[in-house]
Design a protein around this motif. Structure first.
Motif, PDB file in Angstrom:
ATOM      1  N   ALA A  14       0.862  -1.186   0.000  1.00  0.00           N
ATOM      2  CA  ALA A  14       0.000   0.000   0.000  1.00  0.00           C
ATOM      3  C   ALA A  14       0.895   1.231   0.000  1.00  0.00           C
ATOM      4  O   ALA A  14       1.908   1.261   0.708  1.00  0.00           O
ATOM      5  CB  ALA A  14      -0.923   0.012   1.212  1.00  0.00           C
ATOM      6  N   HIS A  23      -4.795   6.781  -1.704  1.00  0.00           N
ATOM      7  CA  HIS A  23      -3.813   6.089  -0.865  1.00  0.00           C
ATOM      8  C   HIS A  23      -4.307   5.905   0.568  1.00  0.00           C
ATOM      9  O   HIS A  23      -3.922   4.938   1.240  1.00  0.00           O
ATOM     10  CB  HIS A  23      -2.478   6.845  -0.858  1.00  0.00           C
ATOM     11  CG  HIS A  23      -1.804   6.898  -2.192  1.00  0.00           C
ATOM     12  ND1 HIS A  23      -0.536   7.415  -2.374  1.00  0.00           N
ATOM     13  CD2 HIS A  23      -2.205   6.494  -3.432  1.00  0.00           C
ATOM     14  CE1 HIS A  23      -0.195   7.323  -3.642  1.00  0.00           C
ATOM     15  NE2 HIS A  23      -1.213   6.787  -4.308  1.00  0.00           N
ATOM     16  N   HIS A  73      -6.036   2.751   0.374  1.00  0.00           N
ATOM     17  CA  HIS A  73      -5.099   1.637   0.227  1.00  0.00           C
ATOM     18  C   HIS A  73      -4.532   1.221   1.583  1.00  0.00           C
ATOM     19  O   HIS A  73      -4.389   0.024   1.875  1.00  0.00           O
ATOM     20  CB  HIS A  73      -3.938   2.031  -0.695  1.00  0.00           C
ATOM     21  CG  HIS A  73      -4.352   2.398  -2.085  1.00  0.00           C
ATOM     22  ND1 HIS A  73      -3.506   3.016  -2.982  1.00  0.00           N
ATOM     23  CD2 HIS A  73      -5.532   2.236  -2.739  1.00  0.00           C
ATOM     24  CE1 HIS A  73      -4.142   3.208  -4.128  1.00  0.00           C
ATOM     25  NE2 HIS A  73      -5.372   2.756  -4.000  1.00  0.00           N
ATOM     26  N   HIS A 121      -4.975  -0.891  -6.657  1.00  0.00           N
ATOM     27  CA  HIS A 121      -5.234   0.554  -6.706  1.00  0.00           C
ATOM     28  C   HIS A 121      -6.712   0.790  -6.992  1.00  0.00           C
ATOM     29  O   HIS A 121      -7.265   0.239  -7.937  1.00  0.00           O
ATOM     30  CB  HIS A 121      -4.402   1.191  -7.816  1.00  0.00           C
ATOM     31  CG  HIS A 121      -4.154   2.653  -7.635  1.00  0.00           C
ATOM     32  ND1 HIS A 121      -5.170   3.589  -7.537  1.00  0.00           N
ATOM     33  CD2 HIS A 121      -2.992   3.358  -7.530  1.00  0.00           C
ATOM     34  CE1 HIS A 121      -4.648   4.794  -7.392  1.00  0.00           C
ATOM     35  NE2 HIS A 121      -3.332   4.690  -7.385  1.00  0.00           N
TER      36      HIS A 121
END
Length: 400
Positions: free
Chosen positions: A90, A118, A121, A178
């Motif tokens: 990640a 992110h 993630h 992603h």
């Protein structure tokens, strides 16, 4: 390398049910990371929180910081199992962007925003780690969860590879997931072979001679020169590259002047060049490095190019990706699994792992309206349990 079969399709729903039980935590973590975004190699708050959560997971061995990347966090499950490990990655960094979502948990950091998912993630991989820890005895190989700094243009993956994490943790295979807006919600997308573009960076400096705006003939206007340079760059891709090939040159940042009525001495431009073919990239780089000084010289100025070869293409391993697509048919259902016809023009530093070990990079559609790197980009949080369950499912079903 072959897939461990889940022919009856029971494991996926079980993991998803377990992940749904973590939904409150996943959402809270995602919002916390979103509210306190940090730029590349500055993810101190984020990494400290990640390390604390990881350290609370039974059986997880945690390392906070590696050479050159003090904010990296690495967790290992079942390091006692001999042989190669599977890495789940990640990325943690945010973008230099002012958020415009209006969310109650919007960024508290002026000019910094998680506009690439992110934050999701990180939360997803923490959830997968918890699911895997609960099934640690079922693992057939070590699992290494890597929370990586500096994906957004600074090459954090390259730093970790150079620090030797692949050898130290016996990483033999790498997976990356992603979230992707404007693709079907809850559907998985990948492809065998190249899945992203070559992604480079450049900085242009145009120098002229300053003057009062009322007497431009007494100076050399670098802003006018920069305008000609911008138009000429678009000529390179539209008139010198075949329409059958893909290449993009974009300028995203321009700085010039300090007052409305003074022609400045210099203009600075920053941009990116993307291509699928190395020869096309070589050609465009050479033309850019020659054209900018020539255009500037034609208008009595000076042009300089600083070109940085940044990210290679992510190369999805044929066998590993074929195995994962097989498993995705079981987990998501065949109608929700798509193999991309061509690579993305996006750049991704997961490429540096894919050059070293068999790897697979995947996209999970979120159906969101605004694209990546948009100030109003957001992530549907109900997808977090699905993503966590999928990462855990792969770690449990793909044999190395």
């Amino acid at each position: 390398m072959e897939a461990k079969h889940d022919a009856d399709g029971v494991l996926g729903p079980k993991l998803f049910e377990e992940a749904e039980g973590l939904a409150e935590d996943l959402t809270a973590w995602r919002r916390e990371f979103h509210q306190f975004p940090e730029l590349a190699f500055e993810e101190r708050i984020t990494s400290s929180r990640v390390a604390k959560i990881l350290s609370s997971i039974p059986g997880m061995q945690v390392t906070h910081g590696v050479e050159g990347a003090p904010t990296a966090v690495i967790g290992v499950l079942r390091g006692d199992i001999p042989g190669k490990a599977l890495m789940l990655r990640a990325d943690m960094d945010a973008l230099a962007l002012e958020e415009e979502t209006g969310l109650p948990f919007a960024s508290c950091m002026p000019g910094v925003m998680h506009a690439c998912g992110h934050d999701g993630h990180i939360a997803t991989l923490l959830g997968a780690a918890i699911l895997l820890a609960g099934r640690a005895e079922e693992l057939q190989h070590p699992v290494v969860v890597v929370f990586q700094p500096a994906e957004e243009g600074k090459g954090g993956a390259k730093t970790l590879v150079q620090a030797g994490i692949l050898e130290e943790y016996r990483i033999g295979y790498a997976l990356g997931l992603h979230f992707w807006p404007r693709l079907e919600y809850g559907a998985l997308f990948s492809r065998r072979g190249p899945i992203t573009a070559i992604s480079d960076r450049f900085h242009l400096e145009i120098r002229g001679t300053g003057s009062h705006a009322a007497t431009p003939h007494l100076g050399v206007d670098p802003i006018i020169i920069a305008s000609h340079v911008l138009l000429a760059m678009q000529h390179l891709t539209s008139r010198e590259i075949s329409s059958k090939d893909s290449a993009v040159i974009s300028v995203g940042q321009l700085e010039a002047g300090e007052a409305y009525n003074i022609i400045p001495e210099r203009v600075h431009l920053w941009g990116t060049l993307r291509a699928f073919d190395g020869e096309i990239r070589n050609y465009l780089q050479k033309r850019l490095e020659g054209m900018v000084p020539d255009v500037a010289r034609a208008f009595r100025g000076v042009g300089q190019v600083d070109y940085i070869r940044n990210y290679p293409q992510v190369l999805n391993d044929e066998l590993l990706t074929a195995s994962i697509l097989e498993k995705s048919d079981i987990f998501f259902g065949k109608d929700a699994v798509h193999e991309l016809d061509i690579p993305l023009l996006a750049g991704e530093d997961f490429a540096f792992y894919s050059l070293e070990v068999p790897s697979c990079f995947m996209l999970l559609g979120t159906g969101a309206e605004f694209g990546l790197h948009h100030p109003r980009y957001t992530l549907p949080e109900e997808i977090l349990p699905l993503a966590a369950a999928w990462e855990a499912y792969l770690a449990l079903t793909v044999e190395l």
